[in-house]
Design an enzyme around this catalytic site. Structure first.
Site, PDB file in Angstrom:
ATOM      1  N   GLY A   1       0.817  -1.196   0.000  1.00 43.39           N
ATOM      2  CA  GLY A   1       0.000   0.000   0.000  1.00 43.39           C
ATOM      3  C   GLY A   1       0.857   1.254   0.000  1.00 43.39           C
ATOM      4  O   GLY A   1       2.053   1.224   0.307  1.00 43.39           O
ATOM      5  N   CYS A   2       0.233   2.377  -0.332  1.00 40.94           N
ATOM      6  CA  CYS A   2       0.981   3.636  -0.453  1.00 40.94           C
ATOM      7  C   CYS A   2       1.502   4.119   0.902  1.00 40.94           C
ATOM      8  O   CYS A   2       2.691   4.464   1.030  1.00 40.94           O
ATOM      9  CB  CYS A   2       0.116   4.696  -1.116  1.00 40.94           C
ATOM     10  SG  CYS A   2      -1.531   4.899  -0.394  1.00 40.94           S
ATOM     11  N   TYR A   3       0.651   4.132   1.924  1.00 43.52           N
ATOM     12  CA  TYR A   3       1.117   4.547   3.252  1.00 43.52           C
ATOM     13  C   TYR A   3       2.192   3.599   3.771  1.00 43.52           C
ATOM     14  O   TYR A   3       3.177   4.022   4.384  1.00 43.52           O
ATOM     15  CB  TYR A   3      -0.046   4.564   4.245  1.00 43.52           C
ATOM     16  CG  TYR A   3      -0.968   5.745   4.163  1.00 43.52           C
ATOM     17  CD1 TYR A   3      -0.481   7.052   4.243  1.00 43.52           C
ATOM     18  CD2 TYR A   3      -2.343   5.570   4.037  1.00 43.52           C
ATOM     19  CE1 TYR A   3      -1.338   8.136   4.180  1.00 43.52           C
ATOM     20  CE2 TYR A   3      -3.207   6.650   3.981  1.00 43.52           C
ATOM     21  CZ  TYR A   3      -2.700   7.932   4.050  1.00 43.52           C
ATOM     22  OH  TYR A   3      -3.553   9.007   4.001  1.00 43.52           O
TER      23      TYR A   3
ATOM     24  N   ALA B   1       5.652   4.351   2.013  1.00 49.46           N
ATOM     25  CA  ALA B   1       6.328   5.549   2.517  1.00 49.46           C
ATOM     26  C   ALA B   1       6.827   5.344   3.939  1.00 49.46           C
ATOM     27  O   ALA B   1       7.941   5.765   4.287  1.00 49.46           O
ATOM     28  CB  ALA B   1       5.379   6.746   2.452  1.00 49.46           C
TER      29      ALA B   1
END
EC number: 1.2.1.38
Length: 343
Positions: free
Chosen positions: A146-148, A151
């Site tokens: 996932g994106c979160y 990062a």
């Protein structure tokens, strides 16, 4: 290499198409959509006129298996757990951009996603695709992060792997652009609700929390939990993550930078900023880069990490292609080496 994209009309699917058009070793064989068939993408997205002429098709697994070497699944969570199975069984390369195969614990998936989980034997086959830290580079079934999670994990990995921090001290404040909510509009993503506004959402309940914890405890099993918050900010693209941790022992700014630079020395898409320089979302827009800035406050004994990505590229389609490059033994940066869009 011939690829098919299932979920081609969503934001993740559109980014896959944009990026794969720049990949010299890949041709798009078929495009598939649940919501539209027979039309071309340019019918819905005029920016693709004269650039992508493939018609949108219904999902026909036999046809996809016949025409493709690789299948990208860019659908909302809860769909891939069923439609991915025949492609895995057929031995195709399968890269799922949803959350359906990320969590190894089926009960965790059902708790955090509120949906029935995929069969356990397929979950076991899926390799978590944090590209810079892949365990099995030869794996052909990838659960794209996932994106979160991307990062956050890239931002904190060097400190956790080195076990330099107090495992109880991790606080993550993550902010996302509106495209992270997907293409389907809602009251919370309405222009008048998001413009000149900032909204906290899914406090302590975002579905990327168990995904992050799964990887963190793989690196350091003593981490009991993280404090994690997510907010919507009025930009189209981008994840801006600020991470706070306490080191077990004081550390200098130089030691901190040396650790991060050595960890990511051979990672083409992670850029460590100079001392006292912190990244902005704009500097990674429409790119596969993760830019990281670092600070240490000796008075409070707190390390601050700023990690920024484009949620649709490094947080989705770009990392998926990076994973394809790894599994196909292409250069890791093939189709992804381009300058971010600025301003």
């Amino acid at each position: 290499m011939k690829v098919s994209i299932i979920g081609a009309t969503g934001y993740g699917g559109l980014e896959l198409i944009r990026l794969l058009h720049q990949h010299a070793s890949v041709d798009i064989a078929t495009l598939h959509s649940f919501s539209a068939q027979s039309e071309t993408l340019a019918t819905f997205y005029p920016h693709l006129k004269d650039l992508e002429a493939s018609p949108l098709e219904k999902i026909n697994s036999a046809e996809i298996i016949e025409k493709s070497d690789t299948v990208f699944i860019a659908t909302p969570s809860g769909i891939a757990k069923d439609i991915a199975l025949p492609y895995v069984d057929a031995g195709l390369n399968v890269i799922d951009l949803s959350g359906d195969f990320r969590l190894k614990d089926r009960q965790l998936y059902e708790k955090w996603y509120g949906k029935s989980a995929a069969p356990i034997e397929y979950i076991a086959k899926a390799e978590y695709g944090l590209a810079e830290f892949r365990d099995k580079k030869e794996a052909r079934f990838i659960a794209n992060p996932g994106c979160y999670a991307t990062a956050t994990l890239l931002g904190i990995a060097p400190l956790v792997i080195s076990q330099l921090i107090d495992p109880t001290s991790i606080i993550v404040d993550a902010k996302s652009g509106i495209s992270g909510a997907g293409k389907v509009p809602s009251a919370s993503t309405h222009f008048t609700e998001t413009n000149e506004n900032m909204t906290l959402y899914k406090m302590n309940s975002h579905q990327h929390i168990p995904e992050i914890m799964q990887q963190l405890t793989k690196w350091d099993e003593t981490i009991p939990a993280i404090q994690f918050s997510t907010s919507l900010i009025p930009i189209t693209r981008g994840i801006f993550t600020t991470i706070y941790v306490k080191p077990k022992n004081p550390i200098t700014q130089k030691e901190l930078h040396t650790l991060y630079k050595s960890t990511y020395e051979n990672a083409p898409f992670v850029r460590i900023q100079p001392e006292n320089v912190y990244p902005t979302v704009k500097q990674v827009t429409a790119s596969n880069y993760c830019d990281i800035g670092l600070a240490y406050n000796e008075k409070t004994n707190v390390i601050t990490i700023v990690s920024v990505i484009d949620n649709l590229v490094k947080g989705a389609a770009g990392q998926a292609i990076q994973n394809l490059n790894i599994m196909a033994n292409f250069a890791e940066s093939d189709g992804l080496r381009f300058i971010p869009v600025y301003p």
